[in-house]
Scaffold this motif. Structure first.
Motif, mmCIF file in Angstrom:
data_model
loop_
_atom_site.group_PDB
_atom_site.id
_atom_site.type_symbol
_atom_site.label_atom_id
_atom_site.label_comp_id
_atom_site.label_asym_id
_atom_site.label_seq_id
_atom_site.Cartn_x
_atom_site.Cartn_y
_atom_site.Cartn_z
ATOM 1 N N VAL A 93 0.878 -1.171 0.000
ATOM 2 C CA VAL A 93 0.000 0.000 0.000
ATOM 3 C C VAL A 93 0.913 1.217 0.000
ATOM 4 O O VAL A 93 1.714 1.398 0.913
ATOM 5 N N TYR A 94 0.801 2.056 -1.020
ATOM 6 C CA TYR A 94 1.751 3.144 -1.222
ATOM 7 C C TYR A 94 1.100 4.466 -0.817
ATOM 8 O O TYR A 94 -0.013 4.777 -1.236
ATOM 9 N N GLN A 95 1.819 5.236 -0.002
ATOM 10 C CA GLN A 95 1.265 6.471 0.528
ATOM 11 C C GLN A 95 2.305 7.588 0.490
ATOM 12 O O GLN A 95 3.510 7.348 0.450
ATOM 13 N N VAL A 96 1.798 8.813 0.525
ATOM 14 C CA VAL A 96 2.606 9.994 0.767
ATOM 15 C C VAL A 96 2.199 10.531 2.140
ATOM 16 O O VAL A 96 1.005 10.736 2.395
ATOM 17 N N MET A 97 3.177 10.736 3.021
ATOM 18 C CA MET A 97 2.911 11.177 4.391
ATOM 19 C C MET A 97 3.484 12.578 4.594
ATOM 20 O O MET A 97 4.632 12.844 4.221
ATOM 21 N N ALA A 98 2.695 13.469 5.175
ATOM 22 C CA ALA A 98 3.155 14.812 5.540
ATOM 23 C C ALA A 98 3.039 14.948 7.053
ATOM 24 O O ALA A 98 1.952 14.817 7.612
ATOM 25 N N VAL A 99 4.163 15.199 7.715
ATOM 26 C CA VAL A 99 4.234 15.260 9.172
ATOM 27 C C VAL A 99 4.686 16.653 9.582
ATOM 28 O O VAL A 99 5.652 17.197 9.022
ATOM 29 N N SER A 100 4.023 17.245 10.569
ATOM 30 C CA SER A 100 4.357 18.593 11.028
ATOM 31 C C SER A 100 5.793 18.658 11.525
ATOM 32 O O SER A 100 6.230 17.835 12.334
ATOM 33 N N ARG A 101 6.550 19.637 11.061
ATOM 34 C CA ARG A 101 7.926 19.810 11.501
ATOM 35 C C ARG A 101 8.010 20.216 12.965
ATOM 36 O O ARG A 101 9.019 19.951 13.625
ATOM 37 N N GLU A 102 6.983 20.848 13.495
ATOM 38 C CA GLU A 102 7.012 21.322 14.876
ATOM 39 C C GLU A 102 6.553 20.280 15.876
ATOM 40 O O GLU A 102 7.117 20.155 16.967
ATOM 41 N N THR A 103 5.522 19.498 15.522
ATOM 42 C CA THR A 103 4.886 18.612 16.507
ATOM 43 C C THR A 103 5.075 17.125 16.231
ATOM 44 O O THR A 103 4.879 16.299 17.122
ATOM 45 N N GLY A 104 5.406 16.749 14.988
ATOM 46 C CA GLY A 104 5.509 15.339 14.660
ATOM 47 C C GLY A 104 4.173 14.662 14.437
ATOM 48 O O GLY A 104 4.096 13.429 14.354
ATOM 49 N N GLN A 105 3.099 15.426 14.294
ATOM 50 C CA GLN A 105 1.773 14.885 14.025
ATOM 51 C C GLN A 105 1.500 14.869 12.522
ATOM 52 O O GLN A 105 1.995 15.709 11.770
ATOM 53 N N ILE A 106 0.678 13.896 12.077
ATOM 54 C CA ILE A 106 0.316 13.824 10.663
ATOM 55 C C ILE A 106 -0.522 15.040 10.269
ATOM 56 O O ILE A 106 -1.528 15.343 10.913
ATOM 57 N N THR A 107 -0.084 15.724 9.230
ATOM 58 C CA THR A 107 -0.869 16.829 8.681
ATOM 59 C C THR A 107 -1.834 16.313 7.619
ATOM 60 O O THR A 107 -3.001 16.684 7.594
ATOM 61 N N TRP A 108 -1.306 15.443 6.739
ATOM 62 C CA TRP A 108 -2.156 14.794 5.744
ATOM 63 C C TRP A 108 -1.427 13.579 5.195
ATOM 64 O O TRP A 108 -0.213 13.444 5.339
ATOM 65 N N GLN A 109 -2.187 12.697 4.590
ATOM 66 C CA GLN A 109 -1.619 11.555 3.887
ATOM 67 C C GLN A 109 -2.465 11.270 2.658
ATOM 68 O O GLN A 109 -3.666 11.557 2.636
ATOM 69 N N ALA A 110 -1.824 10.753 1.616
ATOM 70 C CA ALA A 110 -2.519 10.503 0.352
ATOM 71 C C ALA A 110 -2.052 9.176 -0.214
ATOM 72 O O ALA A 110 -0.901 8.764 -0.013
ATOM 73 N N ALA A 111 -2.950 8.505 -0.932
ATOM 74 C CA ALA A 111 -2.644 7.197 -1.503
ATOM 75 C C ALA A 111 -2.030 7.344 -2.892
ATOM 76 O O ALA A 111 -2.383 8.245 -3.656
ATOM 77 N N LEU A 112 -1.107 6.430 -3.200
ATOM 78 C CA LEU A 112 -0.536 6.292 -4.540
ATOM 79 C C LEU A 112 -1.048 4.995 -5.157
ATOM 80 O O LEU A 112 -1.072 3.961 -4.485
ATOM 81 N N SER A 113 -1.416 5.022 -6.428
ATOM 82 C CA SER A 113 -1.905 3.810 -7.085
ATOM 83 C C SER A 113 -0.779 2.839 -7.418
ATOM 84 O O SER A 113 -1.003 1.625 -7.509
ATOM 85 N N HIS A 114 0.435 3.367 -7.580
ATOM 86 C CA HIS A 114 1.579 2.551 -7.970
ATOM 87 C C HIS A 114 2.798 2.945 -7.136
ATOM 88 O O HIS A 114 2.829 4.031 -6.551
ATOM 89 N N PRO A 115 3.818 2.099 -7.080
ATOM 90 C CA PRO A 115 5.016 2.432 -6.301
ATOM 91 C C PRO A 115 5.663 3.714 -6.808
ATOM 92 O O PRO A 115 5.690 3.973 -8.017
ATOM 93 N N PRO A 116 6.193 4.528 -5.898
ATOM 94 C CA PRO A 116 6.890 5.744 -6.333
ATOM 95 C C PRO A 116 8.197 5.403 -7.033
ATOM 96 O O PRO A 116 8.887 4.458 -6.662
ATOM 97 N N ALA A 117 8.537 6.184 -8.052
ATOM 98 C CA ALA A 117 9.799 5.984 -8.769
ATOM 99 C C ALA A 117 10.922 6.809 -8.166
ATOM 100 O O ALA A 117 12.092 6.550 -8.423
ATOM 101 N N SER A 118 10.573 7.821 -7.370
ATOM 102 C CA SER A 118 11.566 8.650 -6.693
ATOM 103 C C SER A 118 10.893 9.302 -5.503
ATOM 104 O O SER A 118 9.685 9.165 -5.300
ATOM 105 N N GLY A 119 11.680 9.999 -4.706
ATOM 106 C CA GLY A 119 11.121 10.666 -3.536
ATOM 107 C C GLY A 119 10.238 11.841 -3.912
ATOM 108 O O GLY A 119 10.209 12.285 -5.065
ATOM 109 N N PRO A 120 9.503 12.399 -2.942
ATOM 110 C CA PRO A 120 8.645 13.554 -3.214
ATOM 111 C C PRO A 120 9.477 14.789 -3.515
ATOM 112 O O PRO A 120 10.627 14.916 -3.090
#
Length: 289
Positions: free
Chosen positions: A77-104
């Motif tokens: 299951v492939y996802q993009v995760m965004a985590v707050s730089r200040e608190t370490g809490q998830i800001t948002w996450q999104a699904a990818l249909s296929h494996p990523p070919a490179s980093g965000p």
């Protein structure tokens, strides 16, 4: 380990195993991705917060002004995760249909966005603050595993067999394409007027950002090991055998080459007065600019 401008160790962090990606730094924190953990360290090497996750993180996480963003493979299951730089809490996450070919990749124009290229050649764009989908583009069409580069409202994407494309970040449409006819070596570098492309035949190409025409090229005898770095009108790049080269834009005239006699694993990285590289034997090398 972290080092000060004088080259002396500032701190050593040894918890949680080896980093799985290049550490990031910003706003007084260091961000370290390890197996199952994203750690934020303060300037003394103390843990400010820890974000646990399940799965395998992808390569090359990225910082936005407010988040740490990385890709994650959890049981296919492939996802993009965004985590707050200040608190370490998830800001948002999104699904990818296929494996990523490179980093965000983070882009701030025409609006703040996160871009991920998947292994089917689809470029996905999300709003960097909310995670809402902005657009998807199949303009690339074929898989590429060389990391793209962004400056302003355009992204340069390279195909391993020699193709280079420039895409608009407004909608992912293609602005131009050129085939250099030689395998490419790594991440491009985008400036206001040029796209710099390293090739496995040891040439560094300078392409016109407006139309992709070749403006200059220089042969460096050894393939480059990392993306070229542009400082003012100079280009600095490192090769696979530990050599460092300085060139002048736009014609890529070679100024000097220096052999470090050691392979490099990171660099060059520039500060106001120094540039540094990490050698393959663990030595941190620092030189005045």
């Amino acid at each position: 380990e972290a080092f000060g401008a004088d080259g002396k160790p500032a701190f050593a962090f040894q918890e949680g195993g080896a980093p799985l990606a290049r550490p990031l730094a910003g706003s007084g924190y260091f961000y370290i991705v390890q197996a199952g953990l994203l750690n934020a360290l303060d300037s003394k090497g103390k843990i400010a917060w820890t974000f646990p996750f399940e799965g395998t993180p992808g390569p090359d996480p990225v910082l936005t002004p407010t988040e740490v963003v990385f890709t994650l493979d959890s049981s296919s299951v492939y996802q993009v995760m965004a985590v707050s730089r200040e608190t370490g809490q998830i800001t948002w996450q999104a699904a990818l249909s296929h494996p990523p070919a490179s980093g965000p990749v983070f882009a701030d124009a025409p609006q703040a966005s996160i871009l991920v290229l998947d292994d089917q050649g689809t470029l996905n764009a999300w709003n960097a603050q909310t995670g809402s989908v902005l657009w998807q583009s199949s303009a690339v069409g074929t898989p590429t595993f060389l990391a793209p580069a962004v400056l302003g409202d355009a992204m340069a994407i390279m195909e391993p067999n020699g193709g280079v494309r420039l895409l608009s970040l407004a909608d992912g449409s293609q602005q131009w394409e050129i085939d250099l006819g030689t395998p490419l070596a790594g991440t491009p570098t985008v400036t206001e007027s040029l796209v710099l492309v390293p090739a496995k035949d040891t040439y560094l190409y300078a392409l016109d950002r407006a139309n992709g025409a070749i403006k200059g090229k220089t042969r460096l005898s050894v393939p480059l090991s990392a993306a070229a770095v542009v400082v003012d009108d100079h280009v600095y790049c490192s090769d696979e055998l530990g050599g460092v080269h300085s060139l002048t834009l736009p014609a890529l005239t070679l100024n000097w080459s220096k052999s470090l006699a050691k392979g490099t694993v990171m660099g060059p990285v520039f500060s106001e007065d120094y540039w540094s590289m990490l050698a393959s034997d663990g030595t941190l090398l620092m030189y005045p600019r």
